[in-house]
Design a protein around this motif. Sequence first.
Motif, short mmCIF file in Angstrom:
data_model
loop_
_atom_site.label_atom_id
_atom_site.label_comp_id
_atom_site.label_asym_id
_atom_site.label_seq_id
_atom_site.Cartn_x
_atom_site.Cartn_y
_atom_site.Cartn_z
N LYS A 130 45.22 47.52 37.27
CA LYS A 130 44.17 46.88 37.74
C LYS A 130 44.02 47.15 39.28
O LYS A 130 44.83 47.70 39.91
CB LYS A 130 44.72 45.28 37.69
N ASN A 131 42.70 46.87 39.69
CA ASN A 131 42.26 47.42 41.13
C ASN A 131 43.18 46.65 41.98
O ASN A 131 43.10 45.45 42.23
CB ASN A 131 41.08 47.22 41.29
N ASN A 137 36.95 48.85 43.79
CA ASN A 137 36.07 49.14 43.02
C ASN A 137 36.47 49.97 41.70
O ASN A 137 35.67 50.11 40.90
CB ASN A 137 34.88 49.78 43.91
N GLY A 138 37.78 50.06 41.89
CA GLY A 138 38.24 51.15 40.63
C GLY A 138 38.10 52.47 40.88
O GLY A 138 37.02 53.06 41.66
N ASP A 139 38.40 53.17 39.68
CA ASP A 139 38.08 54.52 39.65
C ASP A 139 37.15 55.04 38.25
O ASP A 139 36.36 55.59 38.28
CB ASP A 139 39.36 55.50 39.53
N GLU A 152 31.32 48.18 33.21
CA GLU A 152 31.12 47.05 33.80
C GLU A 152 32.70 46.36 34.44
O GLU A 152 32.46 46.02 35.53
CB GLU A 152 30.82 45.76 32.62
N HIS A 153 33.82 46.79 33.80
CA HIS A 153 35.04 46.46 34.34
C HIS A 153 35.66 48.00 34.42
O HIS A 153 35.79 48.68 33.65
CB HIS A 153 35.89 45.89 33.13
N ASP A 199 54.00 46.11 36.35
CA ASP A 199 54.02 46.33 37.62
C ASP A 199 53.74 47.66 38.43
O ASP A 199 54.15 48.52 37.50
CB ASP A 199 55.71 46.11 38.15
N TRP A 200 52.89 47.95 39.52
CA TRP A 200 52.60 49.17 39.74
C TRP A 200 52.36 48.96 41.36
O TRP A 200 51.45 47.90 41.64
CB TRP A 200 51.23 49.49 39.07
N HIS A 201 52.67 49.79 41.95
CA HIS A 201 52.36 50.06 43.46
C HIS A 201 52.22 51.23 44.02
O HIS A 201 53.05 52.23 43.76
CB HIS A 201 53.46 49.27 44.31
N ASP A 202 51.16 51.46 44.80
CA ASP A 202 50.67 52.95 45.48
C ASP A 202 51.40 52.75 47.01
O ASP A 202 50.92 51.78 47.50
CB ASP A 202 49.07 53.07 45.51
N ILE A 203 52.63 53.29 47.14
CA ILE A 203 53.22 53.15 48.43
C ILE A 203 52.63 54.24 49.48
O ILE A 203 53.01 55.29 49.75
CB ILE A 203 54.75 53.68 48.37
#
Length: 217
Positions: A130-131, A137-139, A152-153, A199-203
């Motif tokens: 998820k963004n 705006n996502g990739d 669309e998504h 769970d996901w995190h861009d550090i």
Amino acid sequence: MILAAGRGERMRPLTDTLPKPLLEVKGKPLIIWHIEKLVASGFSEIVINIAHLGYKIPEYLGDGTSYGVKISYSDEQISGALESAGGIKKALSLLGDAPFLVVNGDIFCDYDFNASFDLEDKKAHLILVKNPPHNPNGDFGLNDTLVLNEAEHMYTFSGIGYYNPALFDSVSETKSALAPLLRDAIENKNISGEVHLSDWHDIGTPQRLEDINKAIH
């Protein structure tokens, strides 16, 4: 393969003296979280590319024996970081001819790596999330399991993907970004994907590192 060659400009001043994958979450370097999870998932060999302060990573990890895995290093310290596609291309001689997993060294997540993942007839399989606030705006989009450039998504690329070495046939061992390569293959319907909802995190910044350290118990 763990991508660990980036300069980590947004992480300064923390990365002025330490490569980003050695920054700690709950007292353990990010790259160790990856290695332990990869070993638990059945991976026996890991390639790590190094550039900025890269010598500190093999100094810390050694050959992987103490973690129950064989670690090889793809050294970009002289050339300078080759970005993701260039770095993967340079490491292909270490990765071999079979499909392989690549994970960014500066993310933290609970995705279950799959040592026996089958790409079938695709050039790559991307793990999407998820963004986050920093990429609203996502990739990429997703239609069932087919990755799309527009939809669309939209979802954010997690930095985790399974790749066929053939995807990198057109890439040279110079600075080369991964996104254009992926987008071309997506146009040809050659990339599958899935959404990881947990769970996901861009550090990517000191604040995000601080936030994840507060959030993880």
